[in-house]
Design a protein around this motif. Sequence first.
Motif, PDB file in Angstrom:
ATOM      1  N   UNK A  57       0.826  -1.210   0.000  1.00 46.87           N
ATOM      2  CA  UNK A  57       0.000   0.000   0.000  1.00 46.87           C
ATOM      3  C   UNK A  57       0.861   1.261   0.000  1.00 46.87           C
ATOM      4  N   UNK A  58       1.922   1.259   0.811  1.00 50.48           N
ATOM      5  CA  UNK A  58       2.747   2.455   0.956  1.00 50.48           C
ATOM      6  C   UNK A  58       3.749   2.593  -0.194  1.00 50.48           C
ATOM      7  N   UNK A  59       4.317   1.462  -0.657  1.00 54.27           N
ATOM      8  CA  UNK A  59       5.399   1.529  -1.627  1.00 54.27           C
ATOM      9  C   UNK A  59       4.996   1.388  -3.079  1.00 54.27           C
ATOM     10  N   UNK A  60       3.712   1.208  -3.378  1.00 53.16           N
ATOM     11  CA  UNK A  60       3.270   1.021  -4.760  1.00 53.16           C
ATOM     12  C   UNK A  60       3.741   2.091  -5.736  1.00 53.16           C
ATOM     13  N   UNK A  61       3.694   3.392  -5.366  1.00 50.39           N
ATOM     14  CA  UNK A  61       4.117   4.444  -6.310  1.00 50.39           C
ATOM     15  C   UNK A  61       5.581   4.363  -6.724  1.00 50.39           C
ATOM     16  N   UNK A  62       6.397   3.593  -6.012  1.00 56.34           N
ATOM     17  CA  UNK A  62       7.823   3.535  -6.335  1.00 56.34           C
ATOM     18  C   UNK A  62       8.086   3.009  -7.744  1.00 56.34           C
ATOM     19  N   UNK A  63       7.215   2.144  -8.263  1.00 54.59           N
ATOM     20  CA  UNK A  63       7.436   1.574  -9.594  1.00 54.59           C
ATOM     21  C   UNK A  63       7.438   2.675 -10.652  1.00 54.59           C
ATOM     22  N   UNK A  64       6.392   3.488 -10.663  1.00 50.53           N
ATOM     23  CA  UNK A  64       6.319   4.575 -11.631  1.00 50.53           C
ATOM     24  C   UNK A  64       7.379   5.632 -11.403  1.00 50.53           C
ATOM     25  N   UNK A  65       7.695   5.916 -10.140  1.00 49.54           N
ATOM     26  CA  UNK A  65       8.697   6.931  -9.834  1.00 49.54           C
ATOM     27  C   UNK A  65      10.089   6.499 -10.282  1.00 49.54           C
ATOM     28  N   UNK A  66      10.398   5.222 -10.133  1.00 46.38           N
ATOM     29  CA  UNK A  66      11.695   4.724 -10.600  1.00 46.38           C
ATOM     30  C   UNK A  66      11.788   4.800 -12.116  1.00 46.38           C
ATOM     31  N   UNK A  67      10.717   4.422 -12.819  1.00 47.42           N
ATOM     32  CA  UNK A  67      10.726   4.492 -14.281  1.00 47.42           C
ATOM     33  C   UNK A  67      10.911   5.934 -14.753  1.00 47.42           C
ATOM     34  N   UNK A  68      10.244   6.866 -14.091  1.00 47.19           N
ATOM     35  CA  UNK A  68      10.370   8.269 -14.451  1.00 47.19           C
ATOM     36  C   UNK A  68      11.782   8.774 -14.187  1.00 47.19           C
ATOM     37  N   UNK A  69      12.365   8.354 -13.092  1.00 45.49           N
ATOM     38  CA  UNK A  69      13.734   8.772 -12.765  1.00 45.49           C
ATOM     39  C   UNK A  69      14.725   8.298 -13.834  1.00 45.49           C
ATOM     40  N   UNK A  70      14.588   7.041 -14.291  1.00 48.05           N
ATOM     41  CA  UNK A  70      15.499   6.529 -15.308  1.00 48.05           C
ATOM     42  C   UNK A  70      15.323   7.276 -16.632  1.00 48.05           C
ATOM     43  N   UNK A  71      14.095   7.655 -16.956  1.00 48.79           N
ATOM     44  CA  UNK A  71      13.856   8.419 -18.181  1.00 48.79           C
ATOM     45  C   UNK A  71      14.528   9.792 -18.104  1.00 48.79           C
ATOM     46  N   UNK A  72      14.412  10.463 -16.948  1.00 48.00           N
ATOM     47  CA  UNK A  72      15.047  11.771 -16.783  1.00 48.00           C
ATOM     48  C   UNK A  72      16.568  11.656 -16.786  1.00 48.00           C
ATOM     49  N   UNK A  73      17.100  10.578 -16.197  1.00 49.28           N
ATOM     50  CA  UNK A  73      18.551  10.355 -16.203  1.00 49.28           C
ATOM     51  C   UNK A  73      19.045  10.184 -17.642  1.00 49.28           C
ATOM     52  N   UNK A  74      18.291   9.450 -18.453  1.00 50.62           N
ATOM     53  CA  UNK A  74      18.693   9.232 -19.840  1.00 50.62           C
ATOM     54  C   UNK A  74      18.721  10.543 -20.620  1.00 50.62           C
ATOM     55  N   UNK A  75      17.739  11.405 -20.382  1.00 49.61           N
ATOM     56  CA  UNK A  75      17.703  12.688 -21.084  1.00 49.61           C
ATOM     57  C   UNK A  75      18.874  13.569 -20.670  1.00 49.61           C
ATOM     58  N   UNK A  76      19.208  13.553 -19.387  1.00 45.54           N
ATOM     59  CA  UNK A  76      20.333  14.355 -18.909  1.00 45.54           C
ATOM     60  C   UNK A  76      21.639  13.850 -19.510  1.00 45.54           C
ATOM     61  N   UNK A  77      21.792  12.534 -19.553  1.00 45.76           N
ATOM     62  CA  UNK A  77      22.997  11.952 -20.141  1.00 45.76           C
ATOM     63  C   UNK A  77      23.096  12.320 -21.624  1.00 45.76           C
ATOM     64  N   UNK A  78      21.973  12.266 -22.339  1.00 51.52           N
ATOM     65  CA  UNK A  78      21.975  12.617 -23.756  1.00 51.52           C
ATOM     66  C   UNK A  78      22.403  14.066 -23.948  1.00 51.52           C
ATOM     67  N   UNK A  79      21.919  14.964 -23.091  1.00 52.56           N
ATOM     68  CA  UNK A  79      22.286  16.381 -23.201  1.00 52.56           C
ATOM     69  C   UNK A  79      23.775  16.581 -22.975  1.00 52.56           C
ATOM     70  N   UNK A  80      24.332  15.869 -21.996  1.00 52.56           N
ATOM     71  CA  UNK A  80      25.764  15.980 -21.734  1.00 52.56           C
ATOM     72  C   UNK A  80      26.590  15.494 -22.923  1.00 52.56           C
ATOM     73  N   UNK A  81      26.165  14.364 -23.514  1.00 51.14           N
ATOM     74  CA  UNK A  81      26.885  13.829 -24.685  1.00 51.14           C
ATOM     75  C   UNK A  81      26.782  14.794 -25.854  1.00 51.14           C
TER      76      UNK A  81
END
Length: 611
Positions: free
Chosen positions: A228-252
């Motif tokens: 009940x408490x940790x369910x949102x972590x799945x979507x939040x982790x996926x969103x974090x990885x997407x934002x990390x990928x965009x930041x890495x792309x900008x740096x490259x």
Amino acid sequence: MVAQSGGKPADAPSNEPDKSGQSEQSMGGLLLQLNMMARAFVTSPHRNQLLLLLVGVVLVILVTSYFQVLLNAWNQPFYDALARKDLAEFLQQLLVFVAIAGGLLTLNVTQTWLSWMVKLKLRQGLVEDLISQWMKPRRAFRLANSSKFGVNPDQRLHEDARHLTELSTDLGIGLLSASIYLASFITVLWNLSSGFVFNVGGYSFAIPGYMVWAALFYAVTASLLSWHVGGPLIGLNADRYAREAEFRFSLVRVSEHVDAIALNNGEKDEERQLNLDLKAVLQAMRRLVTATARLAWVSSGYGWFTQVAPFLVAAPIYFAGNLTFGGLMVAVGAFNLVQAQLRWFVDNFGTIADWRATLLRVANFRYAVTQIDSQQAEASHIEFTETEDEVIRLDDLVVEAPSGRSRLNESKVEIKSGERVLVVSDAGANKTLLFRTIAGLWPFGSGQVGLPKDGHVTFMPRRPYLPQGTLRQVLSYPQPVAQFEQADFEHALSAVGLGHLADDLDRNVRWDKDLADEEQQTVAFARVALQKPAWIVIDEALEGLDEGTRDKVFAIFEKDLGQSAIVHIGRPGSKASFFPRTLRLLNERTQADHTADKTEQGEGSETKDDV
């Protein structure tokens, strides 16, 4: 590789990164995603090695479980010896402990080695499968231009795949261990608690498997609360990885274009954009930290309470005198082991959410790669065929783009072997899309494109691709180096004015960084001179050459490539006479607007005459 320019029709999916902060949608449920991943390993050449490693892991866990049962049973004689102050028995039990602990240590080291080998083989099998699917002809291009899952594929192939295989191994082995330990100790705990007798108000009674039921209740309540408490972590982790990928792309991207940025004094603008991408990453991490902290209240709270929970459960029997101190410690140890396995979900929920999010990204990517061909075949109306009579045939070809539709001024076009054709265009007509369409990369539109079945067709984009490796490998790409002699390489370089590079044929550097832009384009023509293809289709690559180099290239066309058909999509130049045939790419929207304007002018004139 074809240069990345031009648009796509309005109904084609967008490949722009999602800046909304929302995580990507799943291609299906968990079972469908697991099935998608399983198919990757079933066809893997490393499948048998992986199965052997997994069998080894199971055997080690089974033996470890047996030793854990022995260690738990050892508690009773050891603590009873302490309670009796029996020194001889105490020393004897210490020797037994050393033997059991030595066996467990050996098993733990073996399991650690096997676990890392499983991670290695899983990653090797998964990444090789993803690369194989991604690198099938034209798939990478089509995915990048028509699917949001084609954005930052390097992140999914590298970091996401690594993370998924490591998490899958750790969670899989952990769940297997928990299941085996649970099966081993739940019987022990049931037998121990079968003799527990409660004395309440002068009455005595027993609850079969009392401590087993207590452990089940304790673990189930913790698991439900964690979900009940940790369910949102799945979507939040996926969103974090997407934002990390965009930041890495900008740096490259900034790293690849530092010269242009410096020349235009654009550092401040780039800094501002990088900070915006970093801010998106940090915002995603803050949401993740908040959700993780909420979950920590549950997991840590239950973890601390576990220190006293088994004592509270067994206390009524112990204080009633129905249990020795050694028996109490055995019961406490068995309870802890049982509820620890039952609480596996609670203890690992944060990791499970991370694994689920990573699985979502990798499964989406593999699904998109494997489905892109059929999806584009359904969306496209252009038919790609092979011709038997050694011609390039373009029949009723219409190329669709967001900016409009383009077509050639001839509805039936046949380009024969050895023919030289120049394709020019109206303003607004996208020549690069025509180039991509002939190459079979751009499927949107109507009509038919036919290429010679047995002909060697070379496509030269505006920006040449120079692969990693020696200059010899760059020139022979994608053919094997052994196919050409040393004299062939030297002649090709000399023919385009790059004879000074003959001594560098075996030098391995980043040629796309080591050579100037014009030299890179010249190397591309040296490659053509070396390989002598029967058909050459060029997308404005000649325009980037200086006049002297362009003269050398045309000299190659006339002598070394005298039998080759050459189609140049570009602008009329000083060598326009080299192309006896000219086709024109028409912009249908521009024509329609021009016709409409003439109609309006005509109507206006008639009105004026009437007046």
